[in-house]
Design a protein around this motif. Structure first.
Motif, PDB file in Angstrom:
ATOM      1  N   ILE A  32      32.282  58.373  50.650  1.00 34.33           N
ATOM      2  CA  ILE A  32      31.290  58.778  49.628  1.00 34.33           C
ATOM      3  C   ILE A  32      31.605  59.098  48.462  1.00 34.33           C
ATOM      4  O   ILE A  32      32.950  60.139  48.696  1.00 34.33           O
ATOM      5  CB  ILE A  32      30.946  59.928  50.510  1.00 34.33           C
ATOM      6  N   ASP A  33      30.503  59.050  47.481  1.00 32.23           N
ATOM      7  CA  ASP A  33      32.053  59.580  46.442  1.00 32.23           C
ATOM      8  C   ASP A  33      30.927  60.180  46.027  1.00 32.23           C
ATOM      9  O   ASP A  33      29.563  60.728  45.290  1.00 32.23           O
ATOM     10  CB  ASP A  33      31.345  57.892  45.554  1.00 32.23           C
ATOM     11  N   GLY A  34      31.895  61.429  46.131  1.00 33.10           N
ATOM     12  CA  GLY A  34      31.215  62.937  45.191  1.00 33.10           C
ATOM     13  C   GLY A  34      31.780  62.794  43.994  1.00 33.10           C
ATOM     14  O   GLY A  34      31.589  64.404  43.664  1.00 33.10           O
ATOM     15  N   THR A  35      32.007  62.475  43.419  1.00 36.72           N
ATOM     16  CA  THR A  35      32.917  62.540  41.801  1.00 36.72           C
ATOM     17  C   THR A  35      32.015  63.101  40.706  1.00 36.72           C
ATOM     18  O   THR A  35      32.487  64.475  40.632  1.00 36.72           O
ATOM     19  CB  THR A  35      33.184  61.706  41.158  1.00 36.72           C
ATOM     20  N   ALA A  36      30.859  63.187  41.760  1.00 30.54           N
ATOM     21  CA  ALA A  36      29.405  63.911  40.445  1.00 30.54           C
ATOM     22  C   ALA A  36      29.640  65.912  40.847  1.00 30.54           C
ATOM     23  O   ALA A  36      28.772  66.376  40.200  1.00 30.54           O
ATOM     24  CB  ALA A  36      28.117  63.164  40.210  1.00 30.54           C
ATOM     25  N   PHE A  37      29.915  65.814  41.717  1.00 31.24           N
ATOM     26  CA  PHE A  37      29.753  66.972  42.765  1.00 31.24           C
ATOM     27  C   PHE A  37      31.211  67.862  42.958  1.00 31.24           C
ATOM     28  O   PHE A  37      31.239  68.537  43.964  1.00 31.24           O
ATOM     29  CB  PHE A  37      29.309  66.552  43.746  1.00 31.24           C
ATOM     30  N   ALA A  38      31.985  67.313  42.089  1.00 30.15           N
ATOM     31  CA  ALA A  38      33.590  67.338  42.522  1.00 30.15           C
ATOM     32  C   ALA A  38      33.378  68.974  41.776  1.00 30.15           C
ATOM     33  O   ALA A  38      33.804  70.468  42.487  1.00 30.15           O
ATOM     34  CB  ALA A  38      35.049  66.395  41.624  1.00 30.15           C
ATOM     35  N   GLY A  39      32.656  69.270  40.715  1.00 29.77           N
ATOM     36  CA  GLY A  39      32.823  71.114  40.232  1.00 29.77           C
ATOM     37  C   GLY A  39      32.135  71.864  41.756  1.00 29.77           C
ATOM     38  O   GLY A  39      32.576  72.827  41.937  1.00 29.77           O
ATOM     39  N   ALA A  40      31.242  71.647  42.153  1.00 30.85           N
ATOM     40  CA  ALA A  40      30.612  72.190  43.220  1.00 30.85           C
ATOM     41  C   ALA A  40      31.911  72.087  44.230  1.00 30.85           C
ATOM     42  O   ALA A  40      31.716  73.386  44.991  1.00 30.85           O
ATOM     43  CB  ALA A  40      29.238  71.407  43.735  1.00 30.85           C
ATOM     44  N   LYS A  41      32.252  71.431  44.619  1.00 31.49           N
ATOM     45  CA  LYS A  41      33.070  71.167  45.584  1.00 31.49           C
ATOM     46  C   LYS A  41      33.951  71.965  45.666  1.00 31.49           C
ATOM     47  O   LYS A  41      34.973  73.165  46.068  1.00 31.49           O
ATOM     48  CB  LYS A  41      33.471  69.468  45.903  1.00 31.49           C
ATOM     49  N   ALA A  42      34.564  72.508  44.361  1.00 33.19           N
ATOM     50  CA  ALA A  42      36.086  73.557  43.894  1.00 33.19           C
ATOM     51  C   ALA A  42      35.159  74.210  44.054  1.00 33.19           C
ATOM     52  O   ALA A  42      36.214  75.132  44.700  1.00 33.19           O
ATOM     53  CB  ALA A  42      36.239  72.740  42.681  1.00 33.19           C
ATOM     54  N   ALA A  43      34.540  74.961  43.654  1.00 34.53           N
ATOM     55  CA  ALA A  43      33.104  76.659  43.396  1.00 34.53           C
ATOM     56  C   ALA A  43      33.422  76.791  45.197  1.00 34.53           C
ATOM     57  O   ALA A  43      33.551  77.825  45.323  1.00 34.53           O
ATOM     58  CB  ALA A  43      32.759  76.583  42.843  1.00 34.53           C
ATOM     59  N   ALA A  44      32.882  75.579  45.846  1.00 35.27           N
ATOM     60  CA  ALA A  44      33.009  76.187  47.423  1.00 35.27           C
ATOM     61  C   ALA A  44      34.148  76.722  48.606  1.00 35.27           C
ATOM     62  O   ALA A  44      34.119  77.142  48.741  1.00 35.27           O
ATOM     63  CB  ALA A  44      32.516  74.939  48.337  1.00 35.27           C
ATOM     64  N   MET A  45      34.964  75.296  47.930  1.00 32.43           N
ATOM     65  CA  MET A  45      36.642  75.830  47.779  1.00 32.43           C
ATOM     66  C   MET A  45      37.209  76.759  47.596  1.00 32.43           C
ATOM     67  O   MET A  45      37.338  77.457  48.052  1.00 32.43           O
ATOM     68  CB  MET A  45      37.019  75.035  47.950  1.00 32.43           C
ATOM     69  N   ARG A  46      37.271  77.591  46.169  1.00 37.23           N
ATOM     70  CA  ARG A  46      37.155  79.168  45.892  1.00 37.23           C
ATOM     71  C   ARG A  46      36.846  79.872  46.516  1.00 37.23           C
ATOM     72  O   ARG A  46      37.744  80.619  46.158  1.00 37.23           O
ATOM     73  CB  ARG A  46      36.778  79.007  44.052  1.00 37.23           C
ATOM     74  N   ALA A  82      51.179  72.749  47.846  1.00 36.57           N
ATOM     75  CA  ALA A  82      50.399  71.731  47.602  1.00 36.57           C
ATOM     76  C   ALA A  82      49.180  71.327  48.243  1.00 36.57           C
ATOM     77  O   ALA A  82      50.047  70.085  48.917  1.00 36.57           O
ATOM     78  CB  ALA A  82      50.427  71.665  46.069  1.00 36.57           C
ATOM     79  N   GLN A  83      47.942  71.151  47.996  1.00 35.21           N
ATOM     80  CA  GLN A  83      47.538  69.204  48.626  1.00 35.21           C
ATOM     81  C   GLN A  83      46.717  69.130  47.342  1.00 35.21           C
ATOM     82  O   GLN A  83      45.908  69.522  46.927  1.00 35.21           O
ATOM     83  CB  GLN A  83      46.501  69.563  49.521  1.00 35.21           C
ATOM     84  N   PRO A  84      46.385  67.996  47.650  1.00 31.41           N
ATOM     85  CA  PRO A  84      44.812  67.424  46.800  1.00 31.41           C
ATOM     86  C   PRO A  84      43.869  68.257  46.990  1.00 31.41           C
ATOM     87  O   PRO A  84      43.553  68.067  48.372  1.00 31.41           O
ATOM     88  CB  PRO A  84      44.650  65.516  46.492  1.00 31.41           C
ATOM     89  N   ILE A  85      43.065  68.202  46.215  1.00 28.44           N
ATOM     90  CA  ILE A  85      41.242  67.973  46.949  1.00 28.44           C
ATOM     91  C   ILE A  85      40.706  66.599  46.168  1.00 28.44           C
ATOM     92  O   ILE A  85      40.382  65.804  45.742  1.00 28.44           O
ATOM     93  CB  ILE A  85      40.822  69.034  46.144  1.00 28.44           C
ATOM     94  N   PHE A  86      40.098  65.632  47.827  1.00 24.42           N
ATOM     95  CA  PHE A  86      39.641  64.550  47.663  1.00 24.42           C
ATOM     96  C   PHE A  86      37.878  65.076  47.188  1.00 24.42           C
ATOM     97  O   PHE A  86      37.566  65.308  47.979  1.00 24.42           O
ATOM     98  CB  PHE A  86      39.708  63.828  48.227  1.00 24.42           C
ATOM     99  N   VAL A  87      37.726  64.357  46.076  1.00 27.72           N
ATOM    100  CA  VAL A  87      36.463  64.057  45.901  1.00 27.72           C
ATOM    101  C   VAL A  87      35.299  63.245  46.170  1.00 27.72           C
ATOM    102  O   VAL A  87      34.223  62.984  46.199  1.00 27.72           O
ATOM    103  CB  VAL A  87      36.163  64.670  44.369  1.00 27.72           C
ATOM    104  N   VAL A  88      36.518  61.527  46.264  1.00 27.30           N
ATOM    105  CA  VAL A  88      35.737  60.539  47.301  1.00 27.30           C
ATOM    106  C   VAL A  88      36.379  61.254  49.218  1.00 27.30           C
ATOM    107  O   VAL A  88      37.481  61.912  49.695  1.00 27.30           O
ATOM    108  CB  VAL A  88      36.057  59.617  47.432  1.00 27.30           C
TER     109      VAL A  88
END
Ligand SMILES: [Zn+2]
Length: 306
Positions: A227-241, A261-267
């Motif tokens: 699932i390509d969530g690139t358009a929702f990368a900001g929303a995902k980061a905000a949810a994690m924050r 440190a770990q990567p945040i996967f937006v896909v």
């Protein structure tokens, strides 16, 4: 009966924060597209280690109640309004990491009777009628007792919800069409950690985690769906924050309380374990289909309004 949206997704997670890390972009995307997204979290994460020093005193029930507010903020960030605690808030407590004495606490989720806990989830399934369920693999992705138990309860509830004879008082039987487990393809994890190595010096984290610290990493061949969530990368980061007790975010990286440190996967990646693979290739002979990844969890499902 109230009419439900055509596409309905249910996610079952162990602790507040797991949904954001694993599925934040997926949840944001389907919520934005008007699908019904329901999250069931099995514990309040009362055993989590707290990162910010100013609230490091929070433990047990106080931490659980604080993490409920973090979860609400995270759901706001991804546009999801239906999030619930399995059996009600505080019904099951965080069991802590495998081998800790908290595993034996009779109130811990690890000690819960799977069928009893599943019945609470059956009620949610029969009410919300999801075509798609997302949960963990049998090892819970990385062996945490609550993640293993969340897997058991979710899979059991999916079976019981479809049984006409099981607890008719909990609603009409409902069969979930597709079940997915959270995954990360090994090649993607390896590439991301290679990139992380180059920028680690600039990050406030002590070191890099390893590929095998990431839950659900498997051979690429097991991945059926991305699932390509690139358009929702900001929303995902905000949810994690929003899960500030548990997660420190420096996009596109993050760390848990271990400061690795770990990567945040937006896909976000999945393995379809029940139901037919759908999508543009559906109908083509299986040999050709097998290598093609779905790009939509609802691929192949005809929309029905309940
Ligand atoms: Zn967890």
């Amino acid at each position: 009966m109230t009419e439900l949206p055509g596409r309905r997704l249910l996610l079952v997670h162990a602790h507040p924060d797991d949904e954001a890390i694993n599925n934040g972009a997926t949840m944001a995307r389907y919520a934005a597209e008007g699908a019904q997204v329901t999250l069931v979290t099995c514990t309040l994460g009362e055993q989590g280690e707290v990162i910010p020093p100013e609230i490091a005193h929070l433990t047990g029930e106080a931490l659980g109640s604080h993490r409920r507010t973090e979860l609400a903020a995270a759901m706001d960030a991804v546009g999801v309004h239906d999030f619930r605690s399995l059996g009600g808030p505080g019904r099951h407590q965080d069991s802590g990491m495998m081998g800790l004495p908290e595993n034996d606490d009779p109130r811990s989720f690890w000690q819960a009777d799977v069928d009893e806990a599943a019945a609470d989830l059956v009620a949610v399934i029969r009410e919300t009628r999801p075509q798609v369920l997302i949960t963990y693999d049998p090892n819970g992705g990385y062996g945490h007792p609550d993640h293993i138990q969340a897997h058991r309860v979710a899979m059991r509830a999916a079976d019981l919800a479809a049984e006409p004879d099981f607890r008719p008082d909990l609603g009409a039987p409902w069969t979930i069409t597709k079940i997915y487990w959270n995954r990360v393809p090994r090649s993607v994890a390896e590439e991301s950690f290679a990139r992380l190595k180059d920028v680690l010096d600039e990050l406030p984290f002590s070191a890099s985690a390893a590929v095998d610290d990431v839950p659900g990493v498997v051979d690429d061949s097991l991945i059926t769906t991305e699932i390509d969530g690139t358009a929702f990368a900001g929303a995902k980061a905000a949810a994690m924050r929003a899960h500030a007790t548990q997660i420190e975010v420096v996009e596109p990286w993050f760390a848990l309380s271990n400061q690795l440190a770990q990567p945040i996967f937006v896909v976000e990646y999945y393995e379809l374990v029940r139901g037919e693979r759908g999508g543009a290739q559906a109908g083509v002979r299986s040999g050709v289909r097998s290598g093609v990844r779905e790009t939509d969890l609802f691929a192949g499902i005809s929309e029905v309004s309940a």
